[in-house]
Design an enzyme around this catalytic site. Structure first.
Site, PDB file in Angstrom:
ATOM      1  N   HIS A   1       0.854  -1.192   0.000  1.00 31.26           N
ATOM      2  CA  HIS A   1       0.000   0.000   0.000  1.00 31.26           C
ATOM      3  C   HIS A   1       0.890   1.243   0.000  1.00 31.26           C
ATOM      4  O   HIS A   1       1.315   1.723   1.053  1.00 31.26           O
ATOM      5  CB  HIS A   1      -0.914  -0.008   1.230  1.00 31.26           C
ATOM      6  CG  HIS A   1      -2.052   0.957   1.144  1.00 31.26           C
ATOM      7  ND1 HIS A   1      -3.385   0.568   1.184  1.00 31.26           N
ATOM      8  CD2 HIS A   1      -2.083   2.309   1.010  1.00 31.26           C
ATOM      9  CE1 HIS A   1      -4.157   1.620   1.099  1.00 31.26           C
ATOM     10  NE2 HIS A   1      -3.386   2.703   0.992  1.00 31.26           N
TER      11      HIS A   1
ATOM     12  N   HIS B   1       1.128   4.945  -2.377  1.00 33.92           N
ATOM     13  CA  HIS B   1       0.542   5.742  -3.462  1.00 33.92           C
ATOM     14  C   HIS B   1       1.621   6.481  -4.253  1.00 33.92           C
ATOM     15  O   HIS B   1       2.470   7.163  -3.668  1.00 33.92           O
ATOM     16  CB  HIS B   1      -0.440   6.767  -2.894  1.00 33.92           C
ATOM     17  CG  HIS B   1      -1.701   6.168  -2.363  1.00 33.92           C
ATOM     18  ND1 HIS B   1      -2.861   6.084  -3.106  1.00 33.92           N
ATOM     19  CD2 HIS B   1      -1.983   5.611  -1.163  1.00 33.92           C
ATOM     20  CE1 HIS B   1      -3.810   5.518  -2.377  1.00 33.92           C
ATOM     21  NE2 HIS B   1      -3.304   5.212  -1.195  1.00 33.92           N
TER      22      HIS B   1
ATOM     23  N   ASP C   1       1.266   9.123  -6.136  1.00 31.37           N
ATOM     24  CA  ASP C   1       1.139  10.570  -5.984  1.00 31.37           C
ATOM     25  C   ASP C   1       1.328  11.017  -4.537  1.00 31.37           C
ATOM     26  O   ASP C   1       1.180  12.200  -4.232  1.00 31.37           O
ATOM     27  CB  ASP C   1      -0.211  11.064  -6.525  1.00 31.37           C
ATOM     28  CG  ASP C   1      -1.395  10.311  -5.942  1.00 31.37           C
ATOM     29  OD1 ASP C   1      -1.182   9.269  -5.310  1.00 31.37           O
ATOM     30  OD2 ASP C   1      -2.545  10.776  -6.122  1.00 31.37           O
TER      31      ASP C   1
ATOM     32  N   GLY D   1     -10.015   7.491  -2.159  1.00 31.67           N
ATOM     33  CA  GLY D   1     -10.636   8.795  -2.032  1.00 31.67           C
ATOM     34  C   GLY D   1     -11.476   8.859  -0.778  1.00 31.67           C
ATOM     35  O   GLY D   1     -11.357   8.016   0.116  1.00 31.67           O
TER      36      GLY D   1
ATOM     37  N   HIS E   1      -9.830   0.432  -0.388  1.00 29.10           N
ATOM     38  CA  HIS E   1      -9.655   1.280   0.780  1.00 29.10           C
ATOM     39  C   HIS E   1     -10.929   1.169   1.626  1.00 29.10           C
ATOM     40  O   HIS E   1     -12.019   1.541   1.178  1.00 29.10           O
ATOM     41  CB  HIS E   1      -9.480   2.735   0.359  1.00 29.10           C
ATOM     42  CG  HIS E   1      -8.091   3.097  -0.047  1.00 29.10           C
ATOM     43  ND1 HIS E   1      -7.536   2.706  -1.242  1.00 29.10           N
ATOM     44  CD2 HIS E   1      -7.133   3.826   0.599  1.00 29.10           C
ATOM     45  CE1 HIS E   1      -6.305   3.189  -1.330  1.00 29.10           C
ATOM     46  NE2 HIS E   1      -6.023   3.868  -0.224  1.00 29.10           N
TER      47      HIS E   1
ATOM     48  N   GLU F   1     -10.989   2.948   7.206  1.00 32.74           N
ATOM     49  CA  GLU F   1     -10.072   4.021   7.605  1.00 32.74           C
ATOM     50  C   GLU F   1     -10.901   5.191   8.118  1.00 32.74           C
ATOM     51  O   GLU F   1     -10.905   5.482   9.311  1.00 32.74           O
ATOM     52  CB  GLU F   1      -9.198   4.444   6.426  1.00 32.74           C
ATOM     53  CG  GLU F   1      -8.174   5.515   6.779  1.00 32.74           C
ATOM     54  CD  GLU F   1      -7.403   6.021   5.564  1.00 32.74           C
ATOM     55  OE1 GLU F   1      -6.348   6.652   5.773  1.00 32.74           O
ATOM     56  OE2 GLU F   1      -7.851   5.799   4.425  1.00 32.74           O
TER      57      GLU F   1
ATOM     58  N   ASP G   1       1.721   3.946   2.917  1.00 34.92           N
ATOM     59  CA  ASP G   1       0.606   4.761   2.409  1.00 34.92           C
ATOM     60  C   ASP G   1       1.142   5.884   1.524  1.00 34.92           C
ATOM     61  O   ASP G   1       1.151   5.757   0.308  1.00 34.92           O
ATOM     62  CB  ASP G   1      -0.247   5.304   3.544  1.00 34.92           C
ATOM     63  CG  ASP G   1      -1.630   5.730   3.091  1.00 34.92           C
ATOM     64  OD1 ASP G   1      -2.003   5.404   1.942  1.00 34.92           O
ATOM     65  OD2 ASP G   1      -2.366   6.359   3.866  1.00 34.92           O
TER      66      ASP G   1
END
Length: 377
Positions: A17, A19, A21, A178, A205, A208, A310
């Site tokens: 996991h 990202h 970006d 998102g 996801h 969370e 993350d």
């Protein structure tokens, strides 16, 4: 016994996991922002790195996600995407990562007129270049891409089709991300059906910013093989003490037992991996601290826990740092770190024989080497 951070740095690691970006180098972000005419809070790399960590530590997922306005803004050309992906691979390899699943949402990178396929091609080219550069430095890395659809948008079917079209082009799985609360997996039911019919892996996801209902939908509607975060599964676990006291009331929890609800039992019984991200979970308010992060309780109860970053920029972190924090603040041993790494490797979105080779030929031998380097406190 404590584990020295230098020993952890040398360990072979698996991250499921992370990202794309959320892992830009601050200096790269500054250069790309200048080229794109995008204003940043500061153009000093150290100050910008600190700003991201501070801004992401708001205590809510929604405010945490606002920081991506800056990173996504500079990732709108083939050259920028290629550079960011190349540097991500190099940085992960330098941290000792031997297998990484990088996720990103192609739909967020079309502001400069790129097609979805052009976005995928540019990112994959960058990964290939980064892997080659790491190899020159003596580092071996494999990257699998997770194509992500944004929860608030209505492009799930299109993005799922994109992922399937690129399963021979480095894409190993599908994800939705998102704002979690208010945008359930059920919105993408048709996409998840198409992916299941094509025998394509899915992670979601969930658990969370939203709780048990989100986790249940991820598993039962989306058919997720893994849960992105999933930390709030602890809401379906009660810690019961013989004296009737409450946990964390200052009294020792001697003889305490965990009572699992039906969903928690399902997740544990089926060993659905949790892609837990300690620092990020603390930043978004999903956990109070690394010391008290549910990852340790979940590990002790037999859940399939994995350790992840993350967003390395927003959390100012690396996988070495996440492991070191668990060792220093939550008392994790080298064996605990090994077990979580093996769990991650066995649940990567690659074929069984490839997972077996990763575990037997890379992970286990790599963890055996630093044993002599353990340091007594």
């Amino acid at each position: 016994m404590t584990i020295d951070e230098s020993d952890i740095a040398r360990l072979p690691k698996v991250v499921l996991h992370d990202h794309l970006d959320g892992g830009l180098r601050p200096a790269t972000l500054i250069e790309l922002a200048a080229q794109a005419g995008h204003d940043l809070p500061t153009t000093d790399p150290a100050e910008l790195a600190a700003w991201f960590v501070h801004a992401a530590s708001s205590g809510t997922l929604e405010l945490y996600l606002e920081t991506f306005g800056h990173t996504v803004a500079v990732m709108q050309t083939e050259a920028a995407l290629r550079r960011v992906a190349r540097e991500a691979a190099i940085d992960l390899a330098a941290d000792g990562v031997v297998y990484a699943e990088q996720r990103y949402a192609p739909e967020q990178h079309q502001g400069g007129g790129l097609s979805l396929q052009q976005v995928v091609d540019a990112v994959q080219a960058g990964f290939d270049e980064g892997i080659a550069a790491a190899a020159v430095s003596g580092r071996t890395l494999r990257v699998g891409t997770l194509i992500t659809a944004m929860r608030h948008a209505d492009r799930g079917d299109e993005v799922a089709a994109l992922a399937l079209a690129n399963r021979a082009n480095g894409v190993v799985g599908f994800d939705i991300a998102g704002a979690e609360d208010g945008f359930p997996p059920a919105r993408f039911a048709s996409a998840f059906r198409a992916l299941a019919e094509a025998n394509f892996p899915v992670t979601v996801h969930a658990g969370e910013a939203a709780g048990l209902e989100s986790i249940a939908e991820a598993v039962h509607v989306a058919g997720a093989s893994r849960l992105g975060h999933g930390v709030r599964i602890v809401e379906d676990i009660a810690i019961v003490r013989p004296d009737g006291g409450e946990p964390d009331d200052g009294e020792p929890d001697v003889g305490a037992e965990a009572e699992l609800g039906l969903l928690a039992h399902w997740i544990r019984d089926h060993q659905i991996p949790l892609e837990l991200c300690p620092t990020s979970n603390v930043q978004t308010g999903a956990a109070g601290s690394v010391a008290t992060h549910p990852i340790t309780l979940l590990r002790d109860l037999g859940f399939a826990v994995t350790i992840n970053t993350d967003n390395r920029l927003q959390s100012g972190t690396t996988l070495t740092r996440e492991m070191t924090l668990l060792a220093d603040e939550a008392g994790w041993s080298l064996d605990d770190l090994r077990d979580a790494t093996v769990t991650a490797a066995w649940n990567a979105f690659i074929h069984h024989d490839e997972r077996e080779a990763l575990v037997e030929d890379v992970i286990l031998p790599g963890f055996a080497v630093p044993a002599a380097g353990r340091h007594l406190a």
